[in-house]
Design an enzyme around this catalytic site. Structure first.
Site, PDB file in Angstrom:
ATOM      1  N   THR A 114     116.882-180.478 -54.615  1.00 40.89           N
ATOM      2  CA  THR A 114     116.858-179.352 -55.562  1.00 40.89           C
ATOM      3  C   THR A 114     117.206-178.024 -54.910  1.00 40.89           C
ATOM      4  OG1 THR A 114     114.465-179.153 -55.220  1.00 40.89           O
ATOM      5  CG2 THR A 114     115.202-180.465 -57.099  1.00 40.89           C
ATOM      6  N   ARG A 115     116.929-177.888 -53.610  1.00 44.58           N
ATOM      7  CA  ARG A 115     117.208-176.605 -52.953  1.00 44.58           C
ATOM      8  C   ARG A 115     118.699-176.354 -52.738  1.00 44.58           C
ATOM      9  NH1 ARG A 115     113.611-176.177 -47.756  1.00 44.58           N
ATOM     10  NH2 ARG A 115     113.541-178.458 -47.857  1.00 44.58           N
ATOM     11  N   MET A 116     119.534-177.359 -53.011  1.00 46.21           N
ATOM     12  CA  MET A 116     120.976-177.147 -52.966  1.00 46.21           C
ATOM     13  C   MET A 116     121.458-176.360 -54.181  1.00 46.21           C
ATOM     14  SD  MET A 116     122.107-178.573 -50.137  1.00 46.21           S
ATOM     15  CE  MET A 116     123.854-178.852 -50.312  1.00 46.21           C
TER      16      MET A 116
END
Length: 332
Positions: free
Chosen positions: A15-17
């Site tokens: 998700t941090r992408m």
């Protein structure tokens, strides 16, 4: 001959992408991130490779048709991911477990893990590194005699344990039988309420089985969780590849502005100018001059060619060719 198995963990979205794409399918130079650990495992001699997929699993299956897959429907931790690899449960030999987002790990490091586990009949050999600041990494906890007792995840560390400088790099080589016999002993009694694969260290050690470490270069263990980290890894990889070619006599005018894929082949007396990208299975033969802003992908450039500001894809450029500002795809 002892069988070498491998499990690659790649079920998370990342998700941090900030992307809808599965993290390990993001491009690193000229291929998905996941291609690098798979290639390294093949080079290290892995006989069977099982990728644990979850989010957008079909995209991974479509891209990597020469490996096996297991599906993790719920994200319940690394231990739970390995539990899904039942196809390996009754296999002989040793099983290496690693994440799919660590493209800098070298085949020689993975081979050393296999060899150490087999040579001394260890139950588990894990990769560790020594850092000035352990940050978010799990710590390798030893007794006074130096024996490995357990891995404690950063969120579960006491203040004293946080001072430990030897950290877990997240790559493990198990005796396959010990691995699958021990998975049933994992619990979710931890800060994340997940099945930690690292808990197998304590389980095996408490049974009197041999658990050892091999230390690696910290650069190799760099994982990718954000676009910024992807950029950092790509710069490290570009520099490493370019240095290899300069050591072999290739004249790269500006290494910081030249990108070369890891499968590219380059002959002698080649000059490469800034803004050049050499990608895929490209071959640059002898005495070539690749001038600025040229992109060559899956192509062969024969001897004594000069290309300037060209795009060249999926073709052969005959020797003694000079081209400028052209798109060359299926011949000249």
């Amino acid at each position: 001959m002892t069988q070498k198995n491998a499990i690659v963990l790649a079920a998370g979205k990342g998700t941090r992408m900030r992307s809808e794409k599965n993290k390990v399918m993001h491009t690193l130079i000229d291929r998905p991130i996941l291609a690098y650990p798979i290639d390294a495992l093949k080079e290290a001699g892995a006989d069977r490779i099982v990728v644990v997929a979850g989010y957008q699993a079909q995209s991974l299956m479509d891209a990597f048709k020469d490996v096996e897959f297991a599906i993790q429907k719920e994200q319940l931790g690394t231990g739970h991911a390995v539990m899904q690899c039942t196809v390996l449960e009754n296999e002989p030999g040793y099983t290496l477990v690693m994440n799919g987002d660590v493209p800098c790990l070298q085949a020689s490091t993975l081979q050393a893990l296999y060899e150490e586990t087999q040579k001394n009949n260890h139950s588990l050999v894990l990769l560790s590194a020594v850092l000035e600041d352990g940050a978010h990494y799990g710590r390798v906890v030893r007794n006074d005699a130096g024996q490995v007792l357990e891995i404690v995840e950063s969120k579960d560390c006491t203040q004293d344990q946080k001072q430990i400088r030897e950290i877990n790099a997240g790559v493990y080589c198990f005796n396959n039988r010990d691995l699958f016999e021990s998975l049933s002993k994992l619990t979710t009694n931890n800060a994340q309420h997940e099945y930690y694969l690292t808990d197998l260290v304590k389980i095996l050690s408490s049974q009197g089985k041999s658990v050892q470490t091999i230390q690696c270069n910290p650069d190799e263990m760099a994982g990718i969780n954000t676009v910024t980290e992807l950029y950092g890894v790509s710069q490290w990889m570009i520099q490493k590849i370019n240095q290899k070619w300069m050591d072999q006599g290739v004249q790269i005018m500006d290494p910081k502005r030249t990108v070369i894929g890891k499968d590219v082949q380059i002959g002698h007396d080649v000059e490469i100018y800034p803004g050049t990208h050499l990608m895929g299975k490209t071959i640059i033969q002898d005495w070539c001059e690749i001038y600025p802003n040229t992109w060559i992908e899956d192509a062969t450039v024969e001897d004594h060619c000069k290309l300037h500001s060209c795009i060249v894809k999926n073709c052969t450029v005959p020797q003694n060719t000079f081209k400028e500002n052209e798109f060359i795809k299926e011949g000249l």
